[in-house]
Scaffold this motif. Structure first.
Motif, PDB file in Angstrom:
ATOM      1  N   LEU A 278       0.907  -1.206   0.046  1.00 24.77           N
ATOM      2  CA  LEU A 278      -0.081  -0.145  -0.003  1.00 24.77           C
ATOM      3  C   LEU A 278       0.846   1.172   0.011  1.00 24.77           C
ATOM      4  O   LEU A 278       1.411   1.548   0.803  1.00 24.77           O
ATOM      5  CB  LEU A 278      -0.834   0.010   1.252  1.00 24.77           C
ATOM      6  CG  LEU A 278      -1.941   1.212   1.512  1.00 24.77           C
ATOM      7  CD1 LEU A 278      -2.716   1.614   0.355  1.00 24.77           C
ATOM      8  CD2 LEU A 278      -2.548   1.306   2.933  1.00 24.77           C
ATOM      9  N   VAL A 279       0.735   2.029  -1.243  1.00 19.88           N
ATOM     10  CA  VAL A 279       1.625   3.303  -1.133  1.00 19.88           C
ATOM     11  C   VAL A 279       0.730   4.478  -1.223  1.00 19.88           C
ATOM     12  O   VAL A 279       1.131   5.552  -1.057  1.00 19.88           O
ATOM     13  CB  VAL A 279       2.679   3.395  -2.023  1.00 19.88           C
ATOM     14  CG1 VAL A 279       2.154   3.059  -3.729  1.00 19.88           C
ATOM     15  CG2 VAL A 279       3.569   4.509  -2.250  1.00 19.88           C
ATOM     16  N   GLY A 280      -0.670   4.267  -1.748  1.00 22.39           N
ATOM     17  CA  GLY A 280      -1.607   5.150  -1.948  1.00 22.39           C
ATOM     18  C   GLY A 280      -1.870   5.483  -0.478  1.00 22.39           C
ATOM     19  O   GLY A 280      -1.922   4.959   0.236  1.00 22.39           O
ATOM     20  N   VAL A 281      -2.131   6.918  -0.632  1.00 24.16           N
ATOM     21  CA  VAL A 281      -2.288   7.494   1.029  1.00 24.16           C
ATOM     22  C   VAL A 281      -3.959   7.535   1.045  1.00 24.16           C
ATOM     23  O   VAL A 281      -4.737   8.314   0.432  1.00 24.16           O
ATOM     24  CB  VAL A 281      -1.957   9.020   1.058  1.00 24.16           C
ATOM     25  CG1 VAL A 281      -1.905   9.286   2.408  1.00 24.16           C
ATOM     26  CG2 VAL A 281      -0.407   8.777   0.681  1.00 24.16           C
ATOM     27  N   PRO A 282      -4.549   6.814   2.037  1.00 23.26           N
ATOM     28  CA  PRO A 282      -5.888   6.952   2.254  1.00 23.26           C
ATOM     29  C   PRO A 282      -6.148   8.152   3.270  1.00 23.26           C
ATOM     30  O   PRO A 282      -5.381   8.564   4.026  1.00 23.26           O
ATOM     31  CB  PRO A 282      -6.249   5.361   3.222  1.00 23.26           C
ATOM     32  CG  PRO A 282      -4.939   5.277   3.868  1.00 23.26           C
ATOM     33  CD  PRO A 282      -3.723   5.875   2.877  1.00 23.26           C
ATOM     34  N   THR A 283      -7.427   8.709   3.335  1.00 24.26           N
ATOM     35  CA  THR A 283      -7.972   9.634   4.150  1.00 24.26           C
ATOM     36  C   THR A 283      -8.059   8.908   5.548  1.00 24.26           C
ATOM     37  O   THR A 283      -8.654   7.684   5.297  1.00 24.26           O
ATOM     38  CB  THR A 283      -9.429  10.233   3.638  1.00 24.26           C
ATOM     39  OG1 THR A 283     -10.159   9.242   3.278  1.00 24.26           O
ATOM     40  CG2 THR A 283      -8.775  10.930   2.391  1.00 24.26           C
ATOM     41  N   PRO A 284      -8.084   9.647   6.642  1.00 25.30           N
ATOM     42  CA  PRO A 284      -8.648   8.983   8.038  1.00 25.30           C
ATOM     43  C   PRO A 284      -9.813   8.445   8.124  1.00 25.30           C
ATOM     44  O   PRO A 284      -9.710   7.511   8.944  1.00 25.30           O
ATOM     45  CB  PRO A 284      -8.104  10.282   8.933  1.00 25.30           C
ATOM     46  CG  PRO A 284      -7.598  11.357   8.086  1.00 25.30           C
ATOM     47  CD  PRO A 284      -7.892  11.091   6.724  1.00 25.30           C
ATOM     48  N   ASP A 285     -10.779   8.615   7.324  1.00 23.79           N
ATOM     49  CA  ASP A 285     -12.279   8.062   7.570  1.00 23.79           C
ATOM     50  C   ASP A 285     -12.350   6.532   7.054  1.00 23.79           C
ATOM     51  O   ASP A 285     -13.216   5.837   7.382  1.00 23.79           O
ATOM     52  CB  ASP A 285     -13.230   9.001   7.063  1.00 23.79           C
ATOM     53  CG  ASP A 285     -13.067   9.197   5.495  1.00 23.79           C
ATOM     54  OD1 ASP A 285     -11.830   9.566   5.336  1.00 23.79           O
ATOM     55  OD2 ASP A 285     -13.732   9.010   4.742  1.00 23.79           O
ATOM     56  N   LEU A 286     -11.387   6.096   6.250  1.00 20.65           N
ATOM     57  CA  LEU A 286     -11.628   4.712   5.322  1.00 20.65           C
ATOM     58  C   LEU A 286     -11.290   3.742   5.965  1.00 20.65           C
ATOM     59  O   LEU A 286     -10.187   3.837   6.994  1.00 20.65           O
ATOM     60  CB  LEU A 286     -10.629   4.964   4.065  1.00 20.65           C
ATOM     61  CG  LEU A 286     -11.031   6.109   3.089  1.00 20.65           C
ATOM     62  CD1 LEU A 286     -10.098   6.086   1.859  1.00 20.65           C
ATOM     63  CD2 LEU A 286     -12.456   5.711   2.611  1.00 20.65           C
ATOM     64  N   LYS A 287     -11.968   2.609   5.916  1.00 21.03           N
ATOM     65  CA  LYS A 287     -11.847   1.379   6.679  1.00 21.03           C
ATOM     66  C   LYS A 287     -11.965   0.227   5.651  1.00 21.03           C
ATOM     67  O   LYS A 287     -12.592   0.433   4.784  1.00 21.03           O
ATOM     68  CB  LYS A 287     -12.921   1.181   7.734  1.00 21.03           C
ATOM     69  CG  LYS A 287     -12.928   2.330   8.571  1.00 21.03           C
ATOM     70  CD  LYS A 287     -13.868   1.986   9.794  1.00 21.03           C
ATOM     71  CE  LYS A 287     -14.089   3.033  10.888  1.00 21.03           C
ATOM     72  NZ  LYS A 287     -12.702   3.251  11.566  1.00 21.03           N
ATOM     73  N   ILE A 288     -11.263  -0.992   6.052  1.00 23.80           N
ATOM     74  CA  ILE A 288     -11.524  -2.224   5.207  1.00 23.80           C
ATOM     75  C   ILE A 288     -11.813  -3.355   5.915  1.00 23.80           C
ATOM     76  O   ILE A 288     -11.294  -3.480   7.171  1.00 23.80           O
ATOM     77  CB  ILE A 288     -10.125  -2.268   4.252  1.00 23.80           C
ATOM     78  CG1 ILE A 288     -10.391  -3.328   3.115  1.00 23.80           C
ATOM     79  CG2 ILE A 288      -9.121  -2.564   5.275  1.00 23.80           C
ATOM     80  CD1 ILE A 288      -9.179  -3.333   2.341  1.00 23.80           C
TER      81      ILE A 288
END
Length: 362
Positions: A278-288
């Motif tokens: 994972l090198v793409g930067v997620p926003t703090p609200d995202l979950k998996i």
């Protein structure tokens, strides 16, 4: 004497950027003043403007930069005035627990300049983007943020090593450990993803699959070494990657978007015992959410790549050498060169996917 120069600031969340006069102090101990020659317009700068990083406005934007050291402070020995440098935002300390274990690319106590640059009109302190602030004629940084490279290199090209290109290249080579004969898939073909494709190709991967929703980006990806492309609006990504890898999945899948749905594609598109980066930067609200039995049963590794797990003093000169040898086309990342007053327009072009990188030339 402190100097007054032009710089690009974000004064408030969502407000258009402004070109204003800023004051750059003389370098203190461990600091350097750099005359900026070129600085790439990175999506992270837009995140700062939109308040997506923090709310320490006003920000002095810009961080993918190259330039010439103008002055250094007390105790600085690694660079001197006249050195051509690429700026980095992870100046390693050499003493934290990661550095002490011989893994300085994970340094937990990286350095920035102690002093702050300020607005010339009222003395308001500025927060430099990623501790650099290089949409400016000159900037103040920690001397360790200056990496000396070949002075004959093109500033607009090599400055991009300061963030996006290094992040992508390193995600493949350093974090993903791509090797000869490997199969690699890269999901998201912006500047970071294309750099990962280039890194995988240079490292010897024989199958390099580019995935995106935009055919223009997929066309660009071929120029960086992609052997196959998948438009994810038109095909099942996991199924297509498996079809291209003998039914098994890729040895390494690099997610350069930072979204749950694309990370899930990466997870299922790798071979057994393969690696997801994972090198793409997620926003703090995202979950998996993933079935834990699948995490266990597929084995391998799920990794995050911080700045391509790079060590600037090691990696920047090496990549500049590859560029100078004609083996790594850094100039292909430069879509356009613009002036210091064109940053807001460059942000707009990002939304349309029209550019890999706009580069401000000073």
């Amino acid at each position: 004497m402190p100097q007054t120069v032009k710089g690009v600031i974000a004064r408030a969340k969502g407000s258009p950027v402004e070109v204003v006069d800023i004051v750059v102090p003389d370098p203190g101990p461990g600091e350097a003043v750099v005359k900026v020659e070129a600085c790439g317009v990175c999506h992270t700068d837009l995140h700062y403007r939109e308040g997506g990083i923090n709310d320490d406005f006003p920000f002095l934007l810009g961080h993918e930069a190259a330039g010439t050291v103008e002055a250094v402070g007390e105790g600085v020995t690694d660079v001197e005035p006249g050195d051509f440098v690429v700026l980095n935002w992870r100046a390693v300390c050499g003493t934290c627990r990661a550095c002490a274990k011989g893994r300085p690319w994970y340094c937990f106590d990286t350095a920035n300049a102690e002093q702050r640059m300020t607005l010339a009109d009222d003395g308001t302190e500025l927060t430099p983007a990623l501790g650099i602030g290089a949409f400016a004629e000159k900037t103040l940084v920690a001397a360790g943020q200056c990496t000396k490279v070949d002075k004959d290199a093109e500033a607009a090209a090599v400055g991009l090593l300061g963030c996006g290109v290094m992040a992508g290249f390193g995600a493949a080579v350093n974090t993903g450990n791509v090797g000869r004969g490997d199969s690699v898939a890269v999901i998201g073909c912006g500047g970071v993803g294309d750099a990962a494709i280039a890194g995988a190709s240079i490292a010897g991967a024989t199958t390099v699959i580019a995935v995106d929703v935009d055919d223009r980006k997929l066309s660009h990806a071929k120029g960086f070494g992609a052997t196959h492309t998948i438009n994810s609006k038109e095909a099942d990504v996991v199924e297509e990657i498996r079809n291209l890898t003998g039914g098994f999945g890729a040895d390494v899948v690099i997610e350069a978007v930072g979204r749950p749905e694309t990370y899930e594609q990466a997870f299922y598109a790798r071979d057994l015992a393969g690696t997801v980066v994972l090198v793409g930067v997620p926003t703090p609200d995202l979950k998996i959410e993933l079935p834990l039995i699948e995490v266990f049963g597929r084995g391998g590794a799920l990794k995050s790549s911080w700045y391509g797990d790079c060590l600037p003093s090691r990696d920047f000169p090496m990549l500049v050498d590859l560029y100078r040898q004609g083996r790594f086309d850094l100039e292909a990342f430069v879509t356009e060169k613009v002036g210091i007053g064109d940053v807001e327009a460059a942000f707009e072009k990002m939304h349309g996917g029209d550019v890999l990188r706009s580069v401000v030339v000073l």
